[in-house]
Design an enzyme around this catalytic site. Sequence first.
Site, PDB file in Angstrom:
ATOM      1  N   GLU A 119      -0.415  -9.567  13.308  1.00  0.00           N
ATOM      2  CA  GLU A 119      -0.666  -8.549  14.744  1.00  0.00           C
ATOM      3  C   GLU A 119      -2.042  -9.352  15.285  1.00  0.00           C
ATOM      4  O   GLU A 119      -3.065  -9.303  15.899  1.00  0.00           O
ATOM      5  CB  GLU A 119      -0.609  -7.347  14.973  1.00  0.00           C
ATOM      6  CG  GLU A 119       0.168  -6.055  13.882  1.00  0.00           C
ATOM      7  CD  GLU A 119       0.264  -4.919  14.353  1.00  0.00           C
ATOM      8  OE1 GLU A 119      -0.689  -4.703  15.114  1.00  0.00           O
ATOM      9  OE2 GLU A 119       0.406  -4.220  13.457  1.00  0.00           O
ATOM     10  N   TYR A 160      -5.541   6.254   4.551  1.00  0.00           N
ATOM     11  CA  TYR A 160      -7.245   6.457   4.601  1.00  0.00           C
ATOM     12  C   TYR A 160      -7.679   5.418   3.932  1.00  0.00           C
ATOM     13  O   TYR A 160      -7.892   4.634   2.989  1.00  0.00           O
ATOM     14  CB  TYR A 160      -6.915   7.482   3.044  1.00  0.00           C
ATOM     15  CG  TYR A 160      -6.952   8.531   3.259  1.00  0.00           C
ATOM     16  CD1 TYR A 160      -7.150   9.784   3.942  1.00  0.00           C
ATOM     17  CD2 TYR A 160      -5.623   8.957   2.931  1.00  0.00           C
ATOM     18  CE1 TYR A 160      -7.254  11.342   3.868  1.00  0.00           C
ATOM     19  CE2 TYR A 160      -4.909  10.032   3.270  1.00  0.00           C
ATOM     20  CZ  TYR A 160      -5.773  11.543   3.492  1.00  0.00           C
ATOM     21  OH  TYR A 160      -5.190  12.503   3.729  1.00  0.00           O
ATOM     22  N   HIS A 161      -8.199   5.023   5.622  1.00  0.00           N
ATOM     23  CA  HIS A 161      -8.751   3.420   5.508  1.00  0.00           C
ATOM     24  C   HIS A 161      -9.483   3.923   7.338  1.00  0.00           C
ATOM     25  O   HIS A 161      -8.800   3.789   8.262  1.00  0.00           O
ATOM     26  CB  HIS A 161      -7.936   2.268   4.794  1.00  0.00           C
ATOM     27  CG  HIS A 161      -9.233   1.010   5.818  1.00  0.00           C
ATOM     28  ND1 HIS A 161      -9.054   0.131   4.382  1.00  0.00           N
ATOM     29  CD2 HIS A 161     -10.086   0.862   6.517  1.00  0.00           C
ATOM     30  CE1 HIS A 161      -9.781  -0.880   5.037  1.00  0.00           C
ATOM     31  NE2 HIS A 161     -10.564  -0.613   6.337  1.00  0.00           N
ATOM     32  N   LEU A 162     -10.684   4.264   6.823  1.00  0.00           N
ATOM     33  CA  LEU A 162     -11.229   4.737   8.297  1.00  0.00           C
ATOM     34  C   LEU A 162     -10.759   3.688   9.749  1.00  0.00           C
ATOM     35  O   LEU A 162     -10.914   2.823   9.936  1.00  0.00           O
ATOM     36  CB  LEU A 162     -12.673   4.690   8.467  1.00  0.00           C
ATOM     37  CG  LEU A 162     -13.062   5.666   9.497  1.00  0.00           C
ATOM     38  CD1 LEU A 162     -13.452   6.989   9.182  1.00  0.00           C
ATOM     39  CD2 LEU A 162     -14.857   4.796   9.959  1.00  0.00           C
ATOM     40  N   HIS A 163     -10.631   4.356  10.707  1.00  0.00           N
ATOM     41  CA  HIS A 163     -10.040   3.862  11.547  1.00  0.00           C
ATOM     42  C   HIS A 163     -10.373   5.048  12.580  1.00  0.00           C
ATOM     43  O   HIS A 163     -10.598   5.990  12.540  1.00  0.00           O
ATOM     44  CB  HIS A 163      -8.297   3.370  11.970  1.00  0.00           C
ATOM     45  CG  HIS A 163      -8.250   4.653  11.283  1.00  0.00           C
ATOM     46  ND1 HIS A 163      -7.917   5.150  10.237  1.00  0.00           N
ATOM     47  CD2 HIS A 163      -6.575   5.693  12.083  1.00  0.00           C
ATOM     48  CE1 HIS A 163      -6.448   6.088   9.475  1.00  0.00           C
ATOM     49  NE2 HIS A 163      -6.384   6.438  11.277  1.00  0.00           N
ATOM     50  N   TYR A 191      -8.410  14.155  11.398  1.00  0.00           N
ATOM     51  CA  TYR A 191      -8.323  14.520  10.049  1.00  0.00           C
ATOM     52  C   TYR A 191      -7.591  15.391   9.772  1.00  0.00           C
ATOM     53  O   TYR A 191      -8.059  16.492  10.995  1.00  0.00           O
ATOM     54  CB  TYR A 191      -9.942  15.113  10.075  1.00  0.00           C
ATOM     55  CG  TYR A 191     -10.131  15.396   8.547  1.00  0.00           C
ATOM     56  CD1 TYR A 191     -10.517  14.197   7.631  1.00  0.00           C
ATOM     57  CD2 TYR A 191     -10.158  16.601   8.176  1.00  0.00           C
ATOM     58  CE1 TYR A 191     -10.737  14.353   6.328  1.00  0.00           C
ATOM     59  CE2 TYR A 191     -10.095  16.259   6.075  1.00  0.00           C
ATOM     60  CZ  TYR A 191     -10.409  15.255   6.021  1.00  0.00           C
ATOM     61  OH  TYR A 191     -10.643  15.815   3.828  1.00  0.00           O
TER      62      TYR A 191
END
Length: 306
Positions: free
Chosen positions: A143, A238-241, A233
């Site tokens: 991308e 589980y990789h902060l975004h 949540y």
Amino acid sequence: MSTLETLLKDFVFERVLSHNTRTKLIYLLGRVKGEACILSLEKLAYDDTSIPTLSQHVNKLKDEVENNIYGWGLGNIQLDKVNTQIKYIYPATELHIRKYQEQARYMIRETPTVYTQVTKPYIDSIPAERIDWVRNILQGKAEVDRVLYHDKDPKHGFVVLPDMKWDGQPDSMYLVAIVMNPDLLSLRSLTAEHIPLLKRIRSTCQRIAKEQQGLTGNDDTLYPQEFRLFLHYQPSYYHLHIHITALTMQDPPGAMAGQAHLLDTVIDNLELYPDYYQKASLSYVIGEQHPLYSSYKTWVEQIEQI
Ligand code: G7M
């Protein structure tokens, strides 16, 4: 031929996983070369340029009803325009199939203990390759031409790009900001230490939404803005975004209570209580087919036996 074209040609329909008649979004399960494939088909809004002449393109009218000054009927409007967004997951795993399957949903109140005993072990059990697509974006392998902003600092950096869900229309702007730091898993990982990062994400997204989409927004918190920034949540990975969606989308996917947490509120909470997200109970809605739901039920059953 593109991958999408080939998949559409070879797709052998098996069953409808879900069909939302309100959002006009349908998930289909099929097989391509013997492997499971999920197709999603979503009807797009009318293109702005077609709207003034829509009434002239109605044909095959039927079921007409007239009553005083009111009337209605069914018709077919055929326009030479794209009208559907098509997405695929291929090969799809059993987990993908369960995710898009119509299912009962439940609200779970996640205390810090539930997080430690149920959610965190679940997160740790997820195979690393599940988020290869995130790493591809962060490492500039996928991308690339869609990326709107990329600060590559491994601890403090983040990338901003259009979300896969965005059909490209300004009214339905949907961007996602993904942090570079893989140690930040979700809301639960955030402490006061991350406030500067969150504030930079907020101001960068405000600038992008303004410069590229003409949406009003300003780092000055008094200033009204035309989009919302929020975190999920539970998230799906589980990789902060952080999600950024235009307010013109009246009912955007995933902006409901029990899922969305406004970034402004998250920053405020951390400013008031540095370890808020380690101490708070966080309630969320989850489908019964989600592996976290079965882990939670097993945990509850064990507690009840004690
Ligand atoms: O917060 P949550 O985990 O629910 O949201 C994940 C978001 O990532 C969703 O809005 C997805 O549409 C988006 N997303 C998922 N994938 C697999 C991709 C992808 O490959 N590219 C992009 N740009 N967005 C994605």
